[in-house]
Motif scaffolding. Structure first.
Motif, PDB file in Angstrom:
ATOM      1  N   LEU A 131     -25.287   3.558  -7.406  1.00  0.00           N
ATOM      2  CA  LEU A 131     -24.475   3.680  -8.614  1.00  0.00           C
ATOM      3  C   LEU A 131     -25.244   4.275  -9.782  1.00  0.00           C
ATOM      4  O   LEU A 131     -24.638   4.869 -10.676  1.00  0.00           O
ATOM      5  N   SER A 132     -26.560   4.146  -9.811  1.00  0.00           N
ATOM      6  CA  SER A 132     -27.322   4.688 -10.939  1.00  0.00           C
ATOM      7  C   SER A 132     -27.373   6.212 -10.906  1.00  0.00           C
ATOM      8  O   SER A 132     -27.452   6.865 -11.942  1.00  0.00           O
ATOM      9  N   THR A 133     -27.334   6.803  -9.702  1.00  0.00           N
ATOM     10  CA  THR A 133     -27.405   8.265  -9.576  1.00  0.00           C
ATOM     11  C   THR A 133     -26.077   8.875  -9.169  1.00  0.00           C
ATOM     12  O   THR A 133     -25.876  10.078  -9.332  1.00  0.00           O
ATOM     13  N   GLY A 134     -25.172   8.038  -8.584  1.00  0.00           N
ATOM     14  CA  GLY A 134     -23.909   8.566  -8.094  1.00  0.00           C
ATOM     15  C   GLY A 134     -24.053   9.330  -6.802  1.00  0.00           C
ATOM     16  O   GLY A 134     -23.123  10.033  -6.389  1.00  0.00           O
ATOM     17  N   GLN A 135     -25.197   9.213  -6.130  1.00  0.00           N
ATOM     18  CA  GLN A 135     -25.432   9.967  -4.907  1.00  0.00           C
ATOM     19  C   GLN A 135     -25.430   9.051  -3.698  1.00  0.00           C
ATOM     20  O   GLN A 135     -25.654   7.840  -3.802  1.00  0.00           O
ATOM     21  N   ILE A 136     -25.177   9.652  -2.539  1.00  0.00           N
ATOM     22  CA  ILE A 136     -25.117   8.900  -1.293  1.00  0.00           C
ATOM     23  C   ILE A 136     -26.507   8.394  -0.930  1.00  0.00           C
ATOM     24  O   ILE A 136     -27.469   9.153  -0.898  1.00  0.00           O
ATOM     25  N   SER A 137     -26.593   7.090  -0.649  1.00  0.00           N
ATOM     26  CA  SER A 137     -27.862   6.522  -0.200  1.00  0.00           C
ATOM     27  C   SER A 137     -27.821   6.161   1.276  1.00  0.00           C
ATOM     28  O   SER A 137     -28.860   5.948   1.898  1.00  0.00           O
ATOM     29  N   GLY A 138     -26.628   6.061   1.838  1.00  0.00           N
ATOM     30  CA  GLY A 138     -26.513   5.729   3.242  1.00  0.00           C
ATOM     31  C   GLY A 138     -25.066   5.679   3.661  1.00  0.00           C
ATOM     32  O   GLY A 138     -24.155   6.020   2.894  1.00  0.00           O
ATOM     33  N   PHE A 139     -24.839   5.285   4.900  1.00  0.00           N
ATOM     34  CA  PHE A 139     -23.492   5.164   5.448  1.00  0.00           C
ATOM     35  C   PHE A 139     -23.354   3.829   6.177  1.00  0.00           C
ATOM     36  O   PHE A 139     -24.338   3.264   6.666  1.00  0.00           O
ATOM     37  N   GLU A 140     -22.116   3.340   6.239  1.00  0.00           N
ATOM     38  CA  GLU A 140     -21.796   2.217   7.112  1.00  0.00           C
ATOM     39  C   GLU A 140     -21.059   2.748   8.322  1.00  0.00           C
ATOM     40  O   GLU A 140     -20.084   3.494   8.193  1.00  0.00           O
ATOM     41  N   ALA A 141     -21.521   2.371   9.520  1.00  0.00           N
ATOM     42  CA  ALA A 141     -20.881   2.796  10.757  1.00  0.00           C
ATOM     43  C   ALA A 141     -19.721   1.864  11.070  1.00  0.00           C
ATOM     44  O   ALA A 141     -19.890   0.645  11.136  1.00  0.00           O
ATOM     45  N   LEU A 142     -18.521   2.428  11.267  1.00  0.00           N
ATOM     46  CA  LEU A 142     -17.312   1.659  11.520  1.00  0.00           C
ATOM     47  C   LEU A 142     -16.685   2.149  12.820  1.00  0.00           C
ATOM     48  O   LEU A 142     -16.447   3.347  12.989  1.00  0.00           O
ATOM     49  N   ILE A 143     -16.413   1.215  13.730  1.00  0.00           N
ATOM     50  CA  ILE A 143     -15.896   1.599  15.034  1.00  0.00           C
ATOM     51  C   ILE A 143     -14.393   1.836  14.973  1.00  0.00           C
ATOM     52  O   ILE A 143     -13.658   1.162  14.247  1.00  0.00           O
ATOM     53  N   ARG A 144     -13.944   2.837  15.730  1.00  0.00           N
ATOM     54  CA  ARG A 144     -12.532   3.168  15.864  1.00  0.00           C
ATOM     55  C   ARG A 144     -12.221   3.357  17.346  1.00  0.00           C
ATOM     56  O   ARG A 144     -13.085   3.751  18.126  1.00  0.00           O
ATOM     57  N   TRP A 145     -10.980   3.063  17.716  1.00  0.00           N
ATOM     58  CA  TRP A 145     -10.554   3.221  19.111  1.00  0.00           C
ATOM     59  C   TRP A 145      -9.346   4.142  19.142  1.00  0.00           C
ATOM     60  O   TRP A 145      -8.292   3.798  18.625  1.00  0.00           O
ATOM     61  N   ARG A 146      -9.518   5.272  19.768  1.00  0.00           N
ATOM     62  CA  ARG A 146      -8.419   6.221  19.925  1.00  0.00           C
ATOM     63  C   ARG A 146      -7.845   6.033  21.327  1.00  0.00           C
ATOM     64  O   ARG A 146      -8.312   6.602  22.307  1.00  0.00           O
ATOM     65  N   HIS A 147      -6.798   5.198  21.398  1.00  0.00           N
ATOM     66  CA  HIS A 147      -6.170   4.856  22.666  1.00  0.00           C
ATOM     67  C   HIS A 147      -5.413   6.070  23.202  1.00  0.00           C
ATOM     68  O   HIS A 147      -4.747   6.780  22.434  1.00  0.00           O
ATOM     69  N   PRO A 148      -5.461   6.326  24.505  1.00  0.00           N
ATOM     70  CA  PRO A 148      -4.820   7.535  25.044  1.00  0.00           C
ATOM     71  C   PRO A 148      -3.312   7.573  24.861  1.00  0.00           C
ATOM     72  O   PRO A 148      -2.722   8.659  24.787  1.00  0.00           O
ATOM     73  N   THR A 149      -2.653   6.396  24.769  1.00  0.00           N
ATOM     74  CA  THR A 149      -1.195   6.388  24.602  1.00  0.00           C
ATOM     75  C   THR A 149      -0.760   5.779  23.271  1.00  0.00           C
ATOM     76  O   THR A 149       0.253   6.182  22.702  1.00  0.00           O
ATOM     77  N   ARG A 150      -1.524   4.818  22.755  1.00  0.00           N
ATOM     78  CA  ARG A 150      -1.134   4.154  21.518  1.00  0.00           C
ATOM     79  C   ARG A 150      -1.694   4.815  20.276  1.00  0.00           C
ATOM     80  O   ARG A 150      -1.351   4.447  19.166  1.00  0.00           O
ATOM     81  N   GLY A 151      -2.585   5.755  20.461  1.00  0.00           N
ATOM     82  CA  GLY A 151      -3.207   6.392  19.306  1.00  0.00           C
ATOM     83  C   GLY A 151      -4.314   5.528  18.741  1.00  0.00           C
ATOM     84  O   GLY A 151      -4.983   4.797  19.471  1.00  0.00           O
ATOM     85  N   LEU A 152      -4.498   5.610  17.414  1.00  0.00           N
ATOM     86  CA  LEU A 152      -5.582   4.878  16.771  1.00  0.00           C
ATOM     87  C   LEU A 152      -5.220   3.395  16.681  1.00  0.00           C
ATOM     88  O   LEU A 152      -4.225   3.027  16.058  1.00  0.00           O
ATOM     89  N   VAL A 153      -6.029   2.552  17.331  1.00  0.00           N
ATOM     90  CA  VAL A 153      -5.798   1.103  17.317  1.00  0.00           C
ATOM     91  C   VAL A 153      -6.624   0.489  16.194  1.00  0.00           C
ATOM     92  O   VAL A 153      -7.823   0.778  16.055  1.00  0.00           O
ATOM     93  N   CYS A 154      -5.983  -0.340  15.392  1.00  0.00           N
ATOM     94  CA  CYS A 154      -6.662  -0.975  14.259  1.00  0.00           C
ATOM     95  C   CYS A 154      -7.782  -1.890  14.749  1.00  0.00           C
ATOM     96  O   CYS A 154      -7.594  -2.652  15.703  1.00  0.00           O
ATOM     97  N   PRO A 155      -8.950  -1.828  14.116  1.00  0.00           N
ATOM     98  CA  PRO A 155     -10.058  -2.714  14.536  1.00  0.00           C
ATOM     99  C   PRO A 155      -9.675  -4.187  14.487  1.00  0.00           C
ATOM    100  O   PRO A 155     -10.144  -4.979  15.313  1.00  0.00           O
TER     101      PRO A 155
END
Length: 732
Positions: free
Chosen positions: A482-506
Motif C-alpha cells: 500500500l505504501s508504493t501501490g505496486q504488486i508485491s506478490g500473488f495469492e494462488a487460488l484454485i479453480r475447477w473447470r468441469h467438462p460439463t458443469r463449467g467453472l465449479v465454485c471452490p
C-alpha cells in the motif's frame, strides 16, 4: 442471565485489558469497568463509586499492584483484590498474598480467572454475612431480636449437637412447626441430602462456612428447595444458617426445561432432546466395537385427511393415542420423540443386527392395524417408517435377503452420515420412499435415495478424475504494497473447470476435498504449480526483484520479507496436519529453486489453534526454511493471544468481511484498527483482504496497513493475464 460486576482494572496494556474483559464477558458478567494506570487515577476511581473487584497487573511504569493494594487496605475496602500478571516471582506473589491480596493469576492461565473471581466474590459475601451476624450478636437483645424476627428468609441458630437454639418466624413457616416445637430438635431431621450428610457437616465445621442448595422436609411430608448460607461458630459453639426458599424458582426452571425438550401435546421428548440422545449413541459407536443402533422415522399416513375431516381436536387426540401405542412397542431403553406435526422418531440403542430394527418397525405396523376410538369415531391409521442404521463398523455391508428378497444395507460408515442430524435426515428420506411405495411400509436408507447425496458422490468422483485429467488450474490475485501501490506478490487460488458443469465454485468442491482427504493431493499440486509459476516470474523480472521501498511510517521493516515477488498459498486444516507436509515443501523448494522467503503459507487461525503444540513445532520447522507464515481470515476464529505471540507468524490477514464494512460500520473499522495494532505490536505485518473501493484503500493506508488485496486492484487472473498485469507494472 448476565451478572453485574464493577471492576477497577490496574493495567497499562490496552490489549491485555481487552483480553481480561473478554474473559469476564465470556464468564457471563455484565461489566462496569474503569482502567487506571497511576495511584491518583485509582484513588479518584475509588472516590466515585463502590467497586466489586480489583484486578491489578503486578508492575506498571508508574504504579504497581502492591501500591494499589495499600490504597485499597487504607480505605478499608473488603472486595477481592486479584493480581493478574505476565511475570511474577513466587516470593513476590507470596508477599502480596500476605499483604492482603486474595489471589494471583498468570496471564497465560486466564482459564483460572473467572473461577477465582467467583470464589473470591462468594468468600467476600460470606465475610459480609459473618460480619452482620457478629455485629448483631454484640448488639442489644432487642436489636438482635428485631433483625432476626423480621427477616424474610428463614434463619436458624443451632449448637454443636445440631439442635435448634433459636429460629425466626420465617423458619417456622418454612418447616411447618412452631418455635416451641422446633427448639431442641435436630436439624438433621429436616434435611434431605443426596450426599453424605455427616461428611458435609464435618467439612462445614472445619471450613467455618458453607453455601449451596438442599431439600427441606417439612412436618407435613412435603419438600421445599432452599438455598442456604451457613456460618460456623459466629459465636463460639453456635452456628447460623440462612435459608432462602427457591421452590417456585426450581419449578419454573423445570418447566422451562420441560418446554425446551418435551412436546406439550404428547408428553414425549422433542426433536432437540432426540438429537441429544442420538449424539450420545454416535459417541458410543466411536468408542465401542460392533456397536449398532437404529433411527426410525415414522409419519402417519393420511393424517391430513383426519385433521381436516374431524378437526384439530380429534387429530391431536389421535396423535396422543398413537404416541401411547408406539410406546408399547419399545423397550425401556429406547427413545421415542415427536419431531414434527405427525412425525415421530425412535432411537433403538445397542441392537445386535439390522433385523432387530425392522422387527420393531413390523411390531409398530401390526399395532397400528388396531382401530382407534376417538370421540366416538372409530378410525384406522397406518404409518410409513424409514430406518437408518449406525454402527462402529469400518465399512458398509449388505445383510442377507429377507423373506421378500430385499437386501438391508448398513450405510452408517459412509461420509454422508456423521452428525445426529444426518441420521435423522437419512431416516426421513427413507420414510418418504416408504410412503412413495404406498405407505404402511418400512424402507431402509440407501445412498441412492437422496438426490443430493448422489450428486455429492458424483462430484467427489469427478473431483478425483479432475486431478488426473488436469482440469484444475490456478488463478492469481495480486497482493499490493500500500505504501508504493505496486504488486508485491500473488495469492494462488484454485479453480475447477468441469467438462460439463463449467467453472465449479471452490466453496462447493473444497469441503468435499477436505472431507474425503482429496485436499492432500490437491494441495500438493497447488504448491507445486504455484512454485513453478513463481520461478517463471522471477526469471522474467529484472533480477527477479520488484519495487519494495520502505513504508513511510516505518523506521525499520516489521518483518524480514524479501524484495523478491512472493507467492501466497492456502493450507487447509487437513493438509496442515498431514505428516508428510514438511518433506513435500522441502522437495518443492529444491525442485523449483525458489528462495524459501518468497513462499508464504496461509493457515487459518482455527487450524493453528486446533493443532495445539504440534502446530508450533511444525511452524518452527517451516521457519527454518525461511518460509513466511500467515494467519488467514484473522478475526473470524478464536485465537489465544498468549499463544499467538509465541508462534513464528510473519503476517496477519484480516478477513474481507471486516474490510468491506469499514466505511459503513465504526465497529468494523475499530476491529481492523485493533488487528493492525496487534500485528505491529507482535512484530507482524498485515494484509487486508477484500479491498474494493478507494475509500477502503485510503482508510487502510491511514491505519498503516502494509498490504492490500481485492477487486479494487484486480480480480483473480489466470497465469497469462496475471503475467500481463505484472509486466505492465501497475501502481495504484
Amino acid at each position: 442471565m448476565s451478572l453485574r460486576l464493577s471492576v477497577v482494572l490496574v493495567e497499562d496494556n490496552v490489549d491485555d485489558a481487552m483480553l481480561l474483559l473478554r474473559e469476564l464477558k465470556r464468564g457471563g458478567y455484565e461489566l462496569t469497568c474503569e482502567r487506571v494506570e497511576t495511584a491518583s487515577e485509582m484513588k479518584a476511581a475509588l472516590d466515585r463509586q463502590h467497586w466489586d473487584l480489583i484486578l491489578a497487573d503486578y508492575a506498571l511504569p508508574q504504579f504497581s499492584a502492591p501500591h494499589a493494594l495499600e490504597i485499597a487496605l487504607e480505605r478499608g475496602l473488603d472486595c477481592p483484590f486479584i493480581i493478574v500478571s505476565g511475570q511474577i516471582g513466587e516470593d513476590a506473589a507470596i508477599a502480596a498474598m500476605k499483604a492482603g491480596a486474595h489471589d494471583y493469576i498468570m496471564k497465560n492461565q486466564l482459564a483460572r480467572l473467572v473461577p477465582a473471581i467467583e470464589r473470591e466474590l462468594r468468600e467476600a459475601a460470606g465475610r459480609r454475612s459473618r460480619s452482620v451476624a457478629e455485629v448483631a450478636l454484640r448488639a442489644s437483645e432487642r436489636q438482635l431480636r428485631a433483625l432476626f424476627e423480621s427477616a424474610l428468609d428463614a434463619m436458624a441458630i443451632f449448637n454443636d449437637d445440631r439442635q435448634f437454639v433459636s429460629v425466626n418466624p420465617a423458619a417456622c413457616t418454612l418447616l411447618g412447626l412452631s418455635n416451641q416445637e422446633l427448639i431442641g430438635r435436630s436439624i438433621v431431621e429436616f434435611i434431605e441430602s443426596p450426599c453424605d450428610l455427616e461428611q458435609a457437616l464435618s467439612n462445614f465445621y472445619a471450613q467455618s462456612r458453607a453455601t449451596g442448595e438442599l431439600k427441606i422436609l417439612r412436618s407435613d411430608g412435603t419438600m421445599r428447595d432452599v438455598e442456604y448460607s451457613a456460618t460456623a461458630n459466629f459465636i463460639p459453639g453456635l452456628h447460623l444458617s440462612v435459608l432462602h426458599d427457591i421452590t417456585e424458582r426450581k419449578q419454573a426452571e423445570e418447566q422451562l426445561l420441560y418446554n425446551a425438550f418435551y412436546d406439550p401435546l404428547t408428553g414425549l421428548p422433542n426433536k432437540a432432546w432426540f438429537l441429544n440422545c442420538l449424539g450420545r449413541s454416535l459417541r458410543h459407536a466411536k468408542r465401542r466395537a460392533n456397536y449398532l443402533f437404529a433411527v426410525l422415522f415414522l409419519d402417519l399416513d393420511r393424517f391430513g385427511i383426519v385433521k381436516y375431516s374431524f378437526g384439530h381436536l380429534v387429530a391431536d387426540r389421535l396423535l396422543s393415542a398413537t404416541a401411547r401405542r408406539l410406546g408399547t412397542c419399545l423397550g425401556p431403553k429406547d427413545t421415542l420423540a415427536r419431531v414434527g406435526t405427525d412425525e415421530f422418531a425412535i432411537l433403538i440403542d445397542n441392537i445386535h443386527q439390522i433385523a432387530d430394527a425392522t422387527a420393531v418397525a413390523d411390531k409398530i405396523h401390526k399395532e397400528l392395524t388396531l382401530p382407534f376410538e376417538i370421540n366416538g369415531h372409530e378410525m384406522f391409521s397406518t404409518a410409513s417408517i424409514g430406518v437408518a442404521v449406525g454402527s462402529s463398523n469400518a465399512s458398509a455391508s449388505p445383510s442377507p435377503p429377507d423373506e421378500h428378497g430385499d437386501r438391508l444395507w448398513d450405510y452408517s460408515a459412509t461420509n454422508t452420515l456423521n452428525q445426529p442430524e444426518d441420521y435423522l435426515r437419512a431416516a426421513d428420506t427413507a420414510m418418504y420412499h416408504a410412503k412413495a411405495m404406498g405407505g404402511g411400509r418400512t424402507a431402509l436408507f440407501e445412498p441412492d435415495m437422496h438426490a443430493g447425496a448422489l450428486a455429492m458422490l458424483q462430484l467427489e468422483t469427478d473431483l478425483r478424475r479432475a486431478l488426473k485429467r488436469e482440469e484444475l488450474q490456478l488463478y492469481y490475485q495480486p497482493i499490493v504494497k500500500l505504501s508504493t501501490g505496486q504488486i508485491s506478490g500473488f495469492e494462488a487460488l484454485i479453480r475447477w473447470r468441469h467438462p460439463t458443469r463449467g467453472l465449479v465454485c471452490p466453496g462447493e468442491f473444497i469441503p468435499i476435498a477436505e472431507g474425503t482427504g482429496l485436499i492432500v493431493p490437491m494441495g500438493a499440486w497447488v504448491l507445486e504449480e504455484a512454485a513453478r509459476q513463481l520461478r517463471q516470474w522471477h526469471a522474467q523480472l529484472p533480477s527477479g526483484a520488484i519495487a519494495n521501498s520502505p513504508l513511510p511510517w516505518e523506521d525499520a521493516p516489521l518483518s524480514s520479507a524479501s524484495t523478491l515477488l512472493t507467492m501466497s498459498v492456502n493450507l487447509a486444516g487437513v493438509q496442515f496436519a498431514h505428516p508428510g507436509l514438511l518433506e513435500h515443501i522441502d522437495g518443492i523448494l529444491q525442485q523449483s529453486g525458489i528462495p524459501g522467503e518468497t513462499l508464504k503459507l496461509e493457515i487459518t487461525e482455527t487450524a493453528i489453534m486446533a493443532a495445539a503444540e504440534s502446530a508450533t513445532a511444525l511452524l518452527l520447522q517451516l521457519k527454518e526454511q525461511q518460509i513466511q507464515l500467515c494467519i488467514d481470515d484473522f478475526g473470524t476464529g478464536y485465537s489465544s493471544l498468549s499463544r499467538l505471540q509465541r508462534l513464528p507468524i510473519d503476517t496477519l490477514k484480516i478477513d474481507k468481511s471486516f474490510v468491506s464494512r469499514m466505511s459503513m460500520e465504526s465497529e468494523s473499522l475499530e476491529i481492523v484498527r485493533t488487528c493492525v495494532d496487534l500485528a505491529h505490536n507482535l512484530g507482524m505485518d498485515v494484509v487486508a483482504e477484500g479491498v474494493e473501493t478507494p475509500e477502503q484503500l485510503a482508510g487502510l493506508r491511514a491505519l498503516k496497513c502494509e498490504y492490500g488485496q481485492g477487486y479494487f486492484f484486480s480480480k483473480p487472473l489466470d497465469a497469462k493475464a496475471a503475467t500481463a498485469l505484472l509486466a505492465s507494472n501497475p501502481q495504484w
